[in-house]
Motif scaffolding. Structure first.
Motif, short mmCIF file in Angstrom:
data_model
loop_
_atom_site.label_atom_id
_atom_site.label_comp_id
_atom_site.label_asym_id
_atom_site.label_seq_id
_atom_site.Cartn_x
_atom_site.Cartn_y
_atom_site.Cartn_z
N GLY A 29 0.73 -1.14 0.00
CA GLY A 29 -0.03 -0.06 0.07
C GLY A 29 0.75 1.15 0.03
O GLY A 29 0.56 2.37 -0.64
N ARG A 30 2.04 1.35 0.56
CA ARG A 30 2.85 2.43 0.75
C ARG A 30 3.51 2.60 -0.48
O ARG A 30 3.99 3.75 -1.02
CB ARG A 30 3.84 2.11 1.79
N GLN A 47 0.32 8.63 8.21
CA GLN A 47 1.20 8.92 7.13
C GLN A 47 0.55 9.51 5.90
O GLN A 47 0.98 9.77 4.80
CB GLN A 47 2.05 7.71 6.85
N GLY A 48 -0.91 9.20 5.77
CA GLY A 48 -1.65 9.63 4.81
C GLY A 48 -1.76 8.39 3.55
O GLY A 48 -2.22 8.87 2.36
N PHE A 49 -1.34 7.57 3.90
CA PHE A 49 -1.44 6.28 2.90
C PHE A 49 -2.76 5.78 2.67
O PHE A 49 -3.25 5.12 1.75
CB PHE A 49 -0.52 5.26 3.16
N GLY A 50 -3.67 5.99 3.76
CA GLY A 50 -4.88 5.20 3.59
C GLY A 50 -5.88 6.28 3.72
O GLY A 50 -5.74 7.57 4.16
N LEU A 51 -6.79 5.99 2.84
CA LEU A 51 -8.07 7.22 2.79
C LEU A 51 -8.99 6.89 3.79
O LEU A 51 -9.61 8.06 4.51
CB LEU A 51 -8.64 6.92 1.34
N ARG A 52 -9.34 5.65 3.93
CA ARG A 52 -10.58 5.35 5.16
C ARG A 52 -10.04 4.01 5.53
O ARG A 52 -9.90 3.02 4.90
CB ARG A 52 -11.95 5.11 4.34
#
Length: 284
Positions: A77-78, A99-104
């Motif tokens: 994902g990263r 760290q902002g990699f996931g939206l939800r």
């Protein structure tokens, strides 16, 4: 000759245009294929096949599954190499989101971790009053313990439990790492008459092939939660955010939650996973 050259030029132009054209995925607005990175326990237990088949039948979206440990799934994902994750390593998941990699990130289900080992129980794990005491007993008797050693959610939990027990097993002869998924690690533990930490679902799914018993369970620290995480398209514009949202919505829908809540019930007499609904649903 000039007309023949023109025809050849047109043919070459059409051929190059065809080769450069987007594949089937892009032709359907990027919704035809979804890349799911998930933990091995969902696959080894058989639940993933049920959920993915239902999702594909409902939406027509093909799901390409990559089953690895939760740590490796989040590494994919990263790098923007997956569209959506189904993982079970809560602390690392929160860091992933910060760290902002996931939206939800949404809760899907849970089961629990269990300590399994040889039925004769040479380290007397059954007599322990807590999981910390159980691990200390294994360490003090230097009985073989197998770790996945793969930064999976199970491995991260195991290391946390050793730390709580005040034991550092790294380097000890009785402590070995397989570097494999849950199913393979259980198989090796069975062959070596070793102890290991497992999620309940994978153990029950494979129990008929194992010479291992559940020797310790029920400690509140052994809860094992799974979350679905959509990868943030702001970081990776090429991810299939539309299909990721559809898959996330599906996992928390009544249809999927009913599939999860009843999966394994007929075969094992108890479900392998529990829908998110509170600690009162924990197996005892």
């Amino acid at each position: 000759m000039k007309a023949q050259g023109t025809r050849i030029g047109i043919i070459l132009f059409l051929l190059l245009a065809w080769l450069a054209a987007p594949g089937p995925t892009a032709c359907m607005g990027g919704q035809a294929e979804l890349i799911l990175a998930t933990t091995t326990s969902t696959q080894d237990s058989g639940l993933l096949d049920v959920l993915v088949s239902s999702f594909e039948a409902r939406t027509g979206i093909f799901v390409k599954t990559i089953a690895v440990g939760s740590g490796q799934a989040m590494a994919l994902g990263r790098r923007g190499e997956a569209d959506v994750l189904l993982v079970h390593s809560p602390e690392e998941e929160l860091t992933f989101m910060e760290q902002g990699f996931g939206l939800r990130r949404r809760p899907v289900m849970y089961n629990d971790f269990i300590l399994v080992g040889p039925p004769r129980d040479p380290a007397r794990v059954k007599e322990a009053a807590s999981v910390k005491q159980a691990l200390s007993s294994i360490a003090s008797r230097a009985h073989p313990f197998l770790s996945r050693g793969d930064r999976s959610g199970t491995h991260v939990k195991e290391m946390s439990l050793w730390s709580q027990a005040g034991v550092n097993p790294q380097g000890a002869k009785w402590y070995q790492e397989t570097g494999q998924g849950m199913g393979q690690t259980l198989m090796v533990a069975s062959e070596k008459e070793a102890y290991t930490l497992s999620d309940r679902g994978t153990f029950l799914a494979l129990s008929s092939r194992l010479s291992l018993d559940i020797l310790f369970q029920g400690d509140s620290s052994l809860r094992n939660e799974y979350h679905v995480i959509e990868i943030n398209p702001a970081k990776f514009p090429r991810v299939n955010a539309t299909s990721a949202r559809l898959f996330s919505d599906f996992l928390v829908s009544k249809e999927a939650q009913d599939l999860i809540g009843t999966f394994g019930l007929a075969r094992y007499g108890q479900p392998l996973f529990f829908i998110m609904g509170g600690p009162d649903q924990m197996p005892r």
